[in-house]
Each structure stands twice: as structure tokens, then as C-alpha cells.
Design an enzyme around this catalytic site. Structure first.
Site, PDB file in Angstrom:
ATOM      1  CB  SER A 142      80.245  -8.576 101.922  1.00 48.62           C
ATOM      2  OG  SER A 142      81.106  -7.586 102.397  1.00 48.62           O
TER       3      SER A 142
HETATM    4  N1  SAH Z   1      82.424  -7.326 107.151  1.00 49.75           N
HETATM    5  C1  SAH Z   1      81.211  -6.563 107.039  1.00 49.75           C
HETATM    6  C2  SAH Z   1      81.156  -5.783 105.731  1.00 49.75           C
HETATM    7  C3  SAH Z   1      81.397  -4.405 106.017  1.00 49.75           C
HETATM    8  S1  SAH Z   1      81.497  -3.230 104.722  1.00 49.75           S
HETATM    9  C4  SAH Z   1      79.979  -7.410 107.224  1.00 49.75           C
HETATM   10  O1  SAH Z   1      80.097  -8.642 107.337  1.00 49.75           O
HETATM   11  O2  SAH Z   1      78.892  -6.834 107.297  1.00 49.75           O
HETATM   12  C5  SAH Z   1      83.049  -2.507 105.179  1.00 49.75           C
HETATM   13  C6  SAH Z   1      83.120  -1.911 106.558  1.00 49.75           C
HETATM   14  O3  SAH Z   1      84.457  -1.452 106.730  1.00 49.75           O
HETATM   15  C7  SAH Z   1      82.227  -0.695 106.798  1.00 49.75           C
HETATM   16  O4  SAH Z   1      81.434  -0.903 107.916  1.00 49.75           O
HETATM   17  C8  SAH Z   1      83.219   0.454 107.005  1.00 49.75           C
HETATM   18  O5  SAH Z   1      82.771   1.423 107.919  1.00 49.75           O
HETATM   19  C9  SAH Z   1      84.419  -0.310 107.531  1.00 49.75           C
HETATM   20  N2  SAH Z   1      85.714   0.376 107.415  1.00 49.75           N
HETATM   21  C10 SAH Z   1      86.208   1.095 106.380  1.00 49.75           C
HETATM   22  N3  SAH Z   1      87.456   1.544 106.662  1.00 49.75           N
HETATM   23  C11 SAH Z   1      87.754   1.084 107.906  1.00 49.75           C
HETATM   24  C12 SAH Z   1      88.891   1.197 108.756  1.00 49.75           C
HETATM   25  N4  SAH Z   1      89.990   1.887 108.412  1.00 49.75           N
HETATM   26  N5  SAH Z   1      88.852   0.604 109.962  1.00 49.75           N
HETATM   27  C13 SAH Z   1      87.753  -0.107 110.365  1.00 49.75           C
HETATM   28  N6  SAH Z   1      86.647  -0.235 109.609  1.00 49.75           N
HETATM   29  C14 SAH Z   1      86.652   0.336 108.390  1.00 49.75           C
END
Ligand code: SAH
Length: 233
Positions: free
Chosen positions: A78
Site C-alpha cells: 500500500s
Molecule cells: N498490508 C500489505 C498490503 C497488502 S495488499 C503490505 O503492507 O504490503 C492486500 C493483501 O491482502 C494481499 O497480499 C492479498 O493477497 C491479501 N488478502 C486478500 N484477501 C485475504 C484474505 N482473505 N486473507 C488473508 N489475506 C488476504
């Protein structure tokens, strides 16, 4: 004449690029301040955690732009402003204790929460991202517990949580996660459709839930039993 060897030159140039990255990190924090992020604890955490460590080596110079960046598998780390905004909402309502993050991704948000002194648990549904983040946490000596799976189901063995932060777009309020909130605990979650989501905070007061809504953001989908189905939005 005094001349330095190649390995000394390499060390000096590494030091120089580390210094450059640190300067860029300071600039990023100045920009966050200019955009209205004012909580000193959050700003200090952004100064402390080297965001470039969550980037692949060929993209290091992009790490301090205020932008999201691809991390593979259609996912992104993000934008710093988004991470700072969500973290501020959490810190202002619950400044210590156990926090569950859904969507580990690169691991950067989890590392920011760790720097703030929370006890951090994080879940990722893409195995390769989970594995990479777990290795990185252990290489950096961070005490973050991560798990592979569907985060919309929470982490029942570790519940209740003082804070829950969902870093992917949710179609609604996942009841299972609300049930795992401690009394006086708060959840920060972007809720909406495929175009945009409204940052939402839901705090548990005994058996009542109080909801506040904030500005719009745009996230990748939360995919899971209480999120979107496999095809995304
Ligand atoms: N917090 C992260 C941003 C990640 S983007 C950072 O600091 O880099 C969102 C993430 O959520 C992705 O990696 C995606 O695979 C994950 N995601 C989506 N649905 C999910 C779920 N049900 N359980 C766990 N992870 C999930």
C-alpha cells in the site's frame, strides 16, 4: 599515492546508498506530515522502519515514493499515506495490545505495527507472499507471528484482539472478525465496491458496536469466506 581497494569502494558506495535511502525516508515522512498525518508515534514508526527492505533489490529507489507498488500475484504494497492513515486511526483508539492484520502482503504494515509496540499477528492468503514475508520478518529479527490462510476467518486461537486491521477491500463487515474483537477493541477496514472503499472504524463497546466512516481509498480485494469470491470483485 594512497588508493583504496575495490572492496573498500564497494563498502563506501553501499554506505552512500544507505544514507541516500535514509534521506528519502525522511522526505517521505515530511510529505506524510504535509498530507495531514500528525501523530508523532506513527511518524516515528515510519522513520524507524526501512520501507526499502520490503522491496525487491531492483526497485529500491522507488520505495520512498508515496505510491503503491506491485509485489506480485496481482497484489500491492500500500501507499505510505494509506498505511499511515489506517495506522493513525488504530493508534488513536487503541495504542497497545494485540493486533491482527489481514493481508500481510509485503509485511510493511505489520512491521510498522511492530515498531509501535503492538504484539502483531498477520494472515496472508497467497502462499508465496506469506512465505516471503515470514522469511523477511525472521531475517530482520521482528517478533511478528504470521499464518497462511483465509484471514476473514480471523485467528480464533489468538483472539480476542485489541485491534484488527484489514488491508484489502471488503464488501461488508466480516462478522467472524467482529466477534474476535476485545471489549473496547477497534477494527479498521476499507468497505465498498471494486472502484472505491470508505475507510471504516468499528469499535466494540461491551456488546455494542460503534461505527465511524472516513475518506475513500482503493484497495485490492479481500478474498475469502467473508470477503469476495475467488474471481475478485
Ligand atoms: N498490508 C500489505 C498490503 C497488502 S495488499 C503490505 O503492507 O504490503 C492486500 C493483501 O491482502 C494481499 O497480499 C492479498 O493477497 C491479501 N488478502 C486478500 N484477501 C485475504 C484474505 N482473505 N486473507 C488473508 N489475506 C488476504
Amino acid at each position: 599515492m594512497f588508493s583504496i581497494g575495490n572492496s573498500t569502494k564497494r563498502v563506501l558506495s553501499m554506505k552512500k546508498s544507505e544514507q541516500l535511502l535514509e534521506l528519502r525516508r525522511r522526505d517521505m515522512v515530511e510529505k506524510l506530515k504535509a498530507y495531514g498525518i500528525a501523530d508523532r508515534r506513527v511518524l516515528d514508526a515510519f522513520l524507524e522502519v526501512p520501507r526499502h527492505l520490503f522491496f525487491d533489490s531492483e526497485a529500491l529507489e522507488l520505495a520512498y515514493n508515496d505510491a503503491a507498488y506491485p509485489i506480485g500475484f496481482g497484489q500491492t504494497i500500500s501507499q505510505p499515506y494509506t498505511v499511515a492513515y489506517m495506522t493513525t486511526l488504530l493508534v488513536e483508539r487503541c495504542s497497545s495490545g494485540k493486533v491482527l492484520e489481514i493481508g500481510t502482503g509485503s509485511g510493511y504494515q505489520a512491521a510498522i505495527l511492530d515498531a509501535l509496540g503492538y504484539s502483531v499477528f498477520t494472515v496472508e492468503r497467497i502462499f508465496e507472499l506469506y512465505e516471503k514475508a515470514e522469511k523477511l520478518f525472521s531475517r530482520l529479527g521482528l517478533n511478528i507471528t504470521c499464518r497462511f490462510g483465509d484471514g476473514t476467518l480471523g485467528w480464533i486461537d489468538e483472539a480476542p484482539f485489541d485491534g484488527i486491521i484489514i488491508t484489502a477491500a471488503s464488501p461488508g463487515e466480516p462478522q467472524t472478525l467482529l466477534d474476535q474483537l476485545a471489549h473496547n477493541g477497534c477494527m479498521v477496514i476499507p468497505i465498498g465496491d471494486s472502484c472505491s472503499q470508505q475507510m471504516t472504524v468499528i469499535c466494540r463497546l461491551d456488546n455494542d458496536f460503534r461505527k465511524e466512516v472516513f475518506q475513500q481509498f482503493s484497495f485490492v480485494p479481500l478474498v475469502g469466506r467473508e470477503g469476495w469470491n475467488d474471481t475478485g470483485f
